[in-house]
Design an enzyme around this catalytic site. Structure first.
Site, PDB file in Angstrom:
ATOM      1  N   ALA A  69       0.863  -1.179   0.000  1.00 53.09           N
ATOM      2  CA  ALA A  69       0.000   0.000   0.000  1.00 53.09           C
ATOM      3  C   ALA A  69       0.901   1.231   0.000  1.00 53.09           C
ATOM      4  CB  ALA A  69      -0.888  -0.021   1.229  1.00 53.09           C
ATOM      5  N   GLY A 112       0.613  -4.946   0.893  1.00 53.95           N
ATOM      6  CA  GLY A 112      -0.566  -5.013   0.035  1.00 53.95           C
ATOM      7  C   GLY A 112      -0.290  -5.699  -1.298  1.00 53.95           C
ATOM      8  N   GLU A 115      -0.632  -9.236  -0.598  1.00 57.11           N
ATOM      9  CA  GLU A 115      -2.059  -9.480  -0.328  1.00 57.11           C
ATOM     10  C   GLU A 115      -2.880  -9.476  -1.622  1.00 57.11           C
ATOM     11  OE1 GLU A 115      -1.800  -6.289   2.624  1.00 57.11           O
ATOM     12  OE2 GLU A 115      -2.808  -7.636   4.009  1.00 57.11           O
ATOM     13  N   GLU A 135       4.564  -4.952   7.250  1.00 55.63           N
ATOM     14  CA  GLU A 135       3.842  -3.835   7.874  1.00 55.63           C
ATOM     15  C   GLU A 135       4.312  -3.546   9.295  1.00 55.63           C
ATOM     16  OE1 GLU A 135       2.437  -6.315   6.175  1.00 55.63           O
ATOM     17  OE2 GLU A 135       0.943  -5.511   4.791  1.00 55.63           O
TER      18      GLU A 135
HETATM   19  N1  CAA Z   1       4.599   3.217  -0.742  1.00 56.44           N
HETATM   20  C1  CAA Z   1       5.001   4.380  -1.301  1.00 56.44           C
HETATM   21  N2  CAA Z   1       6.145   4.506  -1.997  1.00 56.44           N
HETATM   22  C2  CAA Z   1       6.906   3.407  -2.114  1.00 56.44           C
HETATM   23  C3  CAA Z   1       6.547   2.172  -1.548  1.00 56.44           C
HETATM   24  C4  CAA Z   1       5.325   2.112  -0.833  1.00 56.44           C
HETATM   25  N3  CAA Z   1       4.873   0.968  -0.289  1.00 56.44           N
HETATM   26  N4  CAA Z   1       7.510   1.261  -1.824  1.00 56.44           N
HETATM   27  C5  CAA Z   1       8.430   1.917  -2.554  1.00 56.44           C
HETATM   28  N5  CAA Z   1       8.077   3.206  -2.731  1.00 56.44           N
HETATM   29  C6  CAA Z   1       8.798   4.257  -3.444  1.00 56.44           C
HETATM   30  C7  CAA Z   1      10.018   4.717  -2.654  1.00 56.44           C
HETATM   31  O1  CAA Z   1       9.625   5.679  -1.682  1.00 56.44           O
HETATM   32  C8  CAA Z   1      10.868   5.310  -3.748  1.00 56.44           C
HETATM   33  O2  CAA Z   1      10.366   6.572  -4.093  1.00 56.44           O
HETATM   34  P1  CAA Z   1      11.354   7.861  -4.172  1.00 56.44           P
HETATM   35  O3  CAA Z   1      12.273   7.519  -5.312  1.00 56.44           O
HETATM   36  O4  CAA Z   1      10.417   8.991  -4.456  1.00 56.44           O
HETATM   37  O5  CAA Z   1      12.068   7.933  -2.881  1.00 56.44           O
HETATM   38  C9  CAA Z   1      10.597   4.383  -4.932  1.00 56.44           C
HETATM   39  O6  CAA Z   1       9.367   3.722  -4.636  1.00 56.44           O
HETATM   40  C10 CAA Z   1      11.656   3.312  -5.120  1.00 56.44           C
HETATM   41  O7  CAA Z   1      11.813   2.630  -3.875  1.00 56.44           O
HETATM   42  P2  CAA Z   1      13.232   2.411  -3.164  1.00 56.44           P
HETATM   43  O8  CAA Z   1      14.166   3.517  -3.511  1.00 56.44           O
HETATM   44  O9  CAA Z   1      12.978   2.168  -1.713  1.00 56.44           O
HETATM   45  O10 CAA Z   1      13.703   1.077  -3.891  1.00 56.44           O
HETATM   46  P3  CAA Z   1      14.677  -0.056  -3.312  1.00 56.44           P
HETATM   47  O11 CAA Z   1      14.961  -0.955  -4.464  1.00 56.44           O
HETATM   48  O12 CAA Z   1      15.816   0.563  -2.588  1.00 56.44           O
HETATM   49  O13 CAA Z   1      13.796  -0.846  -2.212  1.00 56.44           O
HETATM   50  C11 CAA Z   1      11.824  -1.942  -1.394  1.00 56.44           C
HETATM   51  C12 CAA Z   1      12.690  -1.586  -2.623  1.00 56.44           C
HETATM   52  C13 CAA Z   1      12.608  -2.922  -0.485  1.00 56.44           C
HETATM   53  C14 CAA Z   1      10.567  -2.616  -1.908  1.00 56.44           C
HETATM   54  C15 CAA Z   1      11.492  -0.665  -0.581  1.00 56.44           C
HETATM   55  O14 CAA Z   1      10.978   0.315  -1.482  1.00 56.44           O
HETATM   56  C16 CAA Z   1      10.480  -0.861   0.508  1.00 56.44           C
HETATM   57  O15 CAA Z   1      10.811  -1.364   1.574  1.00 56.44           O
HETATM   58  N6  CAA Z   1       9.205  -0.454   0.273  1.00 56.44           N
HETATM   59  C17 CAA Z   1       8.136  -0.523   1.251  1.00 56.44           C
HETATM   60  C18 CAA Z   1       7.657  -1.956   1.454  1.00 56.44           C
HETATM   61  C19 CAA Z   1       6.591  -1.978   2.522  1.00 56.44           C
HETATM   62  O16 CAA Z   1       6.802  -1.670   3.675  1.00 56.44           O
HETATM   63  N7  CAA Z   1       5.368  -2.389   2.121  1.00 56.44           N
HETATM   64  C20 CAA Z   1       4.224  -2.469   3.015  1.00 56.44           C
HETATM   65  C21 CAA Z   1       3.403  -1.221   2.892  1.00 56.44           C
HETATM   66  S1  CAA Z   1       2.120  -1.122   4.107  1.00 56.44           S
HETATM   67  C22 CAA Z   1       0.898  -2.078   3.503  1.00 56.44           C
HETATM   68  O17 CAA Z   1       0.973  -2.646   2.426  1.00 56.44           O
HETATM   69  C23 CAA Z   1      -0.330  -2.176   4.382  1.00 56.44           C
HETATM   70  C24 CAA Z   1      -1.287  -3.227   3.967  1.00 56.44           C
HETATM   71  O18 CAA Z   1      -1.285  -4.336   4.420  1.00 56.44           O
HETATM   72  C25 CAA Z   1      -2.317  -2.912   3.017  1.00 56.44           C
END
Ligand code: CAA
Length: 261
Positions: A69, A112, A115, A135
């Site tokens: 998400a 998400g 999911e 999360e």
């Molecule tokens: N939401 C918003 N933006 C996101 C995102 C997310 N879930 N995941 C990645 N992005 C964005 C980053 O902020 C980044 O944007 P900027 O260039 O503007 O900074 C861009 O995508 C590229 O990401 P990274 O630079 O972080 O890429 P990476 O290769 O270094 O890392 C990753 C990849 C490990 C997937 C890392 O992006 C990450 O940890 N993302 C979040 C994963 C996460 O926590 N997901 C759970 C979300 S909560 C949820 O989903 C709740 C639910 O149950 C519904």
């Protein structure tokens, strides 16, 4: 050709009767914001209502199916807003569709994203895929069914570890654990997913819907009730022209031509 901004929608010529939805927010690793949720649900619902479509493939990019998400969208929100909006409820509408959904997952399927993949009926993984419910690291818990579907798919021990520590699973472990049906080399993932979808779409649409309903029922019922439910559905297949066609074609040693009725 698409009226959507966060997804691409296509009917690939190579896969008759198949609808393809590609998540397309490359700069955010396909993070699932509200607009993307509504667009996916709308596109999938339109395919579901279209009698010319018999299976739907949902895919992402090479790097990410979806990284969860949209954290930036959620970050400023408070409890009253997410509660009144019933944040993420719309994703449930995908689970109600009759048409089989196939997730073709490469790269990150996190939060998400994992999911959404688990919401689909068949989960095909590229060898580059990784799955997780991270999360907990953000101070929240899964919100689109992760704690429930992951537990049913891989069992309590792994689901608990993944939800409590945020550990991700690579494709091989996901297959071994029953989360994905098959691993496919990344370069062939989409072609193979479209092939699987076209195979399903070539069968009788009402019978496919019954098969899907019967398998899903196993999550909601006791074994005895599920078996009775299956048998009643099985009996009702005999009310279709496609049962006559399918069995007739076998007896006459020819390929069946299902009319989807
Ligand atoms: N939401 C918003 N933006 C996101 C995102 C997310 N879930 N995941 C990645 N992005 C964005 C980053 O902020 C980044 O944007 P900027 O260039 O503007 O900074 C861009 O995508 C590229 O990401 P990274 O630079 O972080 O890429 P990476 O290769 O270094 O890392 C990753 C990849 C490990 C997937 C890392 O992006 C990450 O940890 N993302 C979040 C994963 C996460 O926590 N997901 C759970 C979300 S909560 C949820 O989903 C709740 C639910 O149950 C519904």
């Amino acid at each position: 050709m698409s009226e959507y901004e966060t997804i691409l929608v296509d009917r690939p010529e190579s896969a008759p009767r198949v609808g393809l939805i590609t998540l397309h927010r490359p700069k955010a690793l396909n993070a699932l914001n509200r607009q993307l949720m509504l667009e996916v649900v709308e596109a999938a619902t339109a395919f579901d209502r279209d009698p010319e479509i018999g299976a739907i493939v949902i895919t992402g990019s090479e790097r990410a199916f979806a990284a969860g998400a949209d954290i930036k969208e959620m970050q400023p929100q408070g409890f009253p807003q997410v509660y009144v909006d019933d944040l993420f409820r719309d994703w449930d509408r995908l689970a109600d569709l009759r048409t089989p959904l196939i997730a073709a997952v490469a790269g990150h399927a996190l939060g998400g994203g994992c999911e959404l993949a688990m919401l689909c009926d068949i989960l095909l993984a590229a060898d580059t895929a990784s799955f997780g419910q991270p999360e907990i690291r953000l101070g929240v818990i899964p919100g689109i069914g992760g704690s429930q579907r992951l537990t049913r798919a891989v069992g309590k021990a792994k689901a608990m570890e993944m939800c409590l520590t945020g550990r991700t699973m690579k494709a091989e472990e996901a297959e071994r654990s029953g989360l994905v049906s098959r691993i496919i080399p990344a370069a062939e993932l989409l072609d193979e997913a479209l092939k699987v979808a076209a195979t399903i779409a070539g069968f009788s649409a009402p019978i496919v819907a019954m098969a899907k309903e019967a398998v899903n029922r196993s999550y909601e019922s006791t074994l005895a009730e599920g078996i009775r439910f299956e048998r009643r559905l099985f009996h009702s297949t005999f009310a279709t022209a496609d049962q006559k066609e399918g069995m007739g074609a076998f007896v006459e040693k020819r390929t069946p031509a299902f009319g989807h009725h």
